[in-house]
Design a protein around this motif. Structure first.
Motif, PDB file in Angstrom:
ATOM      1  N   ALA A  54       0.815  -1.212   0.000  1.00  0.00           N
ATOM      2  CA  ALA A  54       0.000   0.000   0.000  1.00  0.00           C
ATOM      3  C   ALA A  54       0.850   1.264   0.000  1.00  0.00           C
ATOM      4  O   ALA A  54       0.488   2.265  -0.627  1.00  0.00           O
ATOM      5  CB  ALA A  54      -0.934  -0.004   1.212  1.00  0.00           C
ATOM      6  N   TYR A  55       1.963   1.222   0.700  1.00  0.00           N
ATOM      7  CA  TYR A  55       2.873   2.366   0.767  1.00  0.00           C
ATOM      8  C   TYR A  55       4.235   1.863   1.261  1.00  0.00           C
ATOM      9  O   TYR A  55       4.352   0.752   1.791  1.00  0.00           O
ATOM     10  CB  TYR A  55       2.338   3.463   1.696  1.00  0.00           C
ATOM     11  N   LYS A  76       5.224   7.684   5.198  1.00  0.00           N
ATOM     12  CA  LYS A  76       4.570   6.796   4.237  1.00  0.00           C
ATOM     13  C   LYS A  76       4.727   7.375   2.831  1.00  0.00           C
ATOM     14  O   LYS A  76       4.375   8.535   2.589  1.00  0.00           O
ATOM     15  CB  LYS A  76       3.077   6.635   4.557  1.00  0.00           C
ATOM     16  N   TYR A  96       3.563   6.682  -1.019  1.00  0.00           N
ATOM     17  CA  TYR A  96       2.604   5.920  -1.814  1.00  0.00           C
ATOM     18  C   TYR A  96       3.142   5.723  -3.228  1.00  0.00           C
ATOM     19  O   TYR A  96       2.765   6.427  -4.168  1.00  0.00           O
ATOM     20  CB  TYR A  96       1.250   6.620  -1.813  1.00  0.00           C
ATOM     21  N   LYS A  99      -2.375   5.912  -4.115  1.00  0.00           N
ATOM     22  CA  LYS A  99      -2.895   6.032  -2.750  1.00  0.00           C
ATOM     23  C   LYS A  99      -4.346   5.554  -2.641  1.00  0.00           C
ATOM     24  O   LYS A  99      -5.214   5.995  -3.390  1.00  0.00           O
ATOM     25  CB  LYS A  99      -2.792   7.493  -2.293  1.00  0.00           C
ATOM     26  N   LYS A 100      -4.544   4.617  -1.723  1.00  0.00           N
ATOM     27  CA  LYS A 100      -5.893   4.164  -1.339  1.00  0.00           C
ATOM     28  C   LYS A 100      -6.693   3.591  -2.512  1.00  0.00           C
ATOM     29  O   LYS A 100      -7.927   3.634  -2.506  1.00  0.00           O
ATOM     30  CB  LYS A 100      -6.691   5.315  -0.710  1.00  0.00           C
ATOM     31  N   GLU A 142      -4.454  -2.750   5.068  1.00  0.00           N
ATOM     32  CA  GLU A 142      -3.385  -2.301   4.179  1.00  0.00           C
ATOM     33  C   GLU A 142      -2.056  -2.822   4.702  1.00  0.00           C
ATOM     34  O   GLU A 142      -1.760  -2.711   5.895  1.00  0.00           O
ATOM     35  CB  GLU A 142      -3.343  -0.773   4.118  1.00  0.00           C
TER      36      GLU A 142
END
Length: 359
Positions: A261-262, A272, A274, A278-279, A295
């Motif tokens: 995720a990151y 973090k 990304y 992101k997301k 995540e």
């Protein structure tokens, strides 16, 4: 004068009353709705000729007969896949595409469930790229047999089976779909799994023969989809979710896990980055009305742990194990809701080629 009762009695006499759905008498015309158990036109015609001959012989030409014959082929009893005695929940771990870390997630999820007190098995169903033996440091292990059943290899308290135990490390598996499906059948049903709360099945990437074989072989309780955040991976996740939600398959999707995720540098654990977007999985889960189970960041030790044969969820450092424990808890919560609100999943038989047309 001919009555409706006379007609009904005659239908019993010629032993066709079980095929008759409705009888009406309007003046000198008898209207009869009947069923034919054969879709063949000649069978339908034969029934029509026989009925007219019988009625003319019985009632003469004073009664006209109008037949409405419809076809109703009795449903064939579906061949259901066998349950595996002693296994409470079967969870398929899937991904739309390769390279998203699905096997790493499956391994650490198995360890996390074990740490939560459950009895866990892990079946490596990735016929063409079995990696579970390496991740559990049992690459050279060979299952034994007991009462004509394979005994799974145990590592870190997890019961394991994989084609990797039977093929050489450098041996390519070049099999057609039927051979791969047969191998899956043997790994599932010809093994002594014992009592398990969870059997996790690490599926190969995509939506193909192995996935269909699994849902035909056993009643899969639910599926978990693993993805990375970038658009190309999420596009394939939609296909994976759609496959499990097809009416012919109908396996509940318990949620989506976003892997990689990151990026978190070891020196700056609060930062973090990304890298892959992101997301992405979170937004997709929301659009599909599915839970985001968690995540997982890009941490070097997760990769190193898999290569060394000791899943990262076993580390003493709290950060990584806690991430996987939280995901396991979220999956269990989704599973409890699924078991409360939905009937048990049945193993299915694919009875249609819809969706497979070249047109």
């Amino acid at each position: 004068m001919i009555s409706k009762k006379d007609i009904i009695e005659f239908l019993k006499e010629i032993e066709v009353e079980d095929l008759v759905k409705n009888v009406q008498l309007m003046g000198d015309t008898a209207i009869i709705d009947m069923l034919s158990h054969s879709p063949a036109m000649h069978e339908k015609k034969r029934m029509e000729v026989a009925m007219h001959a019988a009625f003319e012989d019985k009632f003469g030409k004073d009664l006209k007969l109008k037949l409405n014959i419809s076809v109703e082929v009795p449903e064939k009893q579906e061949i259901k896949g066998k349950n595996i005695p002693g296994i409470k929940n079967i969870i398929a771990i899937a991904s739309g595409k390769g390279g998203v870390g699905k096997s790493t997630v499956a391994s650490n999820l198995a360890i996390s469930l074990k740490k939560l007190g459950f009895k866990v098995g892990l079946l490596d169903a990735d016929i063409y790229g079995p990696s579970i033996p390496v991740m559990f440091d049992v690459e050279n292990a060979k299952p034994t047999s007991k009462d004509h059943k394979m005994v799974p290899i145990e590592s870190y308290g997890i019961q394991l089976l994989s084609l990797g135990f039977f093929s050489g490390a450098n041996q390519a598996v070049v099999w057609r779909g039927a051979m791969a499906s047969k191998a899956i059948h043997q790994l599932i049903h010809d093994a002594d799994w014992g009592e398990l709360d969870f059997l996790l099945i690490d599926l190969p990437p995509g939506t193909g023969d192995i996935h269909l074989s699994i849902v035909q072989e056993v009643p899969v309780t639910g599926s978990v989809i693993v993805s990375t955040p970038q658009h190309v991976a999420l596009a394939d996740v939609k296909k994976g979710v759609a496959m499990f939600q097809m009416p012919e398959i109908n396996v509940p999707v318990l949620g989506i896990i976003e892997n990689m995720a990151y990026f978190v540098p070891k020196e700056l654990p609060e930062n973090k980055y990304y890298i892959f977007g992101k997301k992405g999985a979170q937004k997709l889960a929301e659009s599909l009305d599915l839970p985001l189970l968690g995540e997982i960041p890009i941490i070097q030790s997760i990769r190193e742990a898999s290569d060394y044969g000791r899943p990262a969820a076993l580390q003493e450092d709290e950060l990584i194990p806690n991430i996987y424990i939280e995901i396991a808890k979220n999956m269990i919560e989704s599973l409890v809701s699924r078991n409360k609100n939905l009937p048990p999943t049945e193993a299915v038989r694919i009875t249609t080629m819809a969706g497979c047309s070249s047109k």
